[in-house]
Design a protein around this motif. Sequence first.
Motif, PDB file in Angstrom:
ATOM      1  N   ARG A   1      41.102  52.428  43.649  1.00 30.76           N
ATOM      2  CA  ARG A   1      40.809  51.044  43.954  1.00 30.76           C
ATOM      3  C   ARG A   1      39.618  50.412  43.152  1.00 30.76           C
ATOM      4  O   ARG A   1      39.827  49.507  42.657  1.00 30.76           O
ATOM      5  CB  ARG A   1      40.791  50.676  45.601  1.00 30.76           C
ATOM      6  CG  ARG A   1      40.849  49.115  45.893  1.00 30.76           C
ATOM      7  CD  ARG A   1      40.947  48.899  47.207  1.00 30.76           C
ATOM      8  NE  ARG A   1      41.950  49.274  47.921  1.00 30.76           N
ATOM      9  CZ  ARG A   1      43.440  49.246  47.570  1.00 30.76           C
ATOM     10  NH1 ARG A   1      43.609  48.173  46.844  1.00 30.76           N
ATOM     11  NH2 ARG A   1      44.362  49.742  48.295  1.00 30.76           N
TER      12      ARG A   1
ATOM     13  N   ASP B   1      40.635  47.455  40.580  1.00 30.76           N
ATOM     14  CA  ASP B   1      39.913  46.342  40.850  1.00 30.76           C
ATOM     15  C   ASP B   1      39.151  45.788  39.743  1.00 30.76           C
ATOM     16  O   ASP B   1      39.213  44.639  39.226  1.00 30.76           O
ATOM     17  CB  ASP B   1      38.881  46.065  42.009  1.00 30.76           C
ATOM     18  CG  ASP B   1      39.969  46.369  43.194  1.00 30.76           C
ATOM     19  OD1 ASP B   1      40.885  46.159  43.345  1.00 30.76           O
ATOM     20  OD2 ASP B   1      38.842  46.644  44.360  1.00 30.76           O
TER      21      ASP B   1
ATOM     22  N   GLU C   1      40.515  42.326  37.506  1.00 29.91           N
ATOM     23  CA  GLU C   1      39.336  41.310  37.432  1.00 29.91           C
ATOM     24  C   GLU C   1      39.180  41.108  35.915  1.00 29.91           C
ATOM     25  O   GLU C   1      39.074  39.913  35.578  1.00 29.91           O
ATOM     26  CB  GLU C   1      38.224  41.536  38.129  1.00 29.91           C
ATOM     27  CG  GLU C   1      36.989  40.574  37.929  1.00 29.91           C
ATOM     28  CD  GLU C   1      36.103  40.958  36.615  1.00 29.91           C
ATOM     29  OE1 GLU C   1      35.712  39.941  36.079  1.00 29.91           O
ATOM     30  OE2 GLU C   1      35.777  41.841  36.475  1.00 29.91           O
TER      31      GLU C   1
END
Length: 108
Positions: free
Chosen positions: A49, A53, A57
């Motif tokens: 994760r 992420d 982003e």
Amino acid sequence: MGKPPIASGALEPWAGDLRALAAHPNTVCKLSGMVTEADLAAWTVEDLRPYADVVLEAFGPDRLMFGSDWPVCGLAATYAQVLDAAQELVGSPDRRIFETTATRVYDL
């Protein structure tokens, strides 16, 4: 994703380098190769994760595409497990990540 150091848990300098690359609007990233950079026998979606992420982003779904890393992913997971993990990491089967970006980039 440039071989993130998932097994070690380190984010830097990988994340900073990836963000610098993403600053160029003509770049895209493949959400791929995570399970073989994690603990091959015991990885979890939560291990992946933080790295997913960062790419989400940095690139956003319009410049991010799914890649299974098959057949190499077979060292740590089945294709189905990799796909399930990717869908869980992005929060839904976002069509941009799982179809549209690759169609545009590869001119399909």
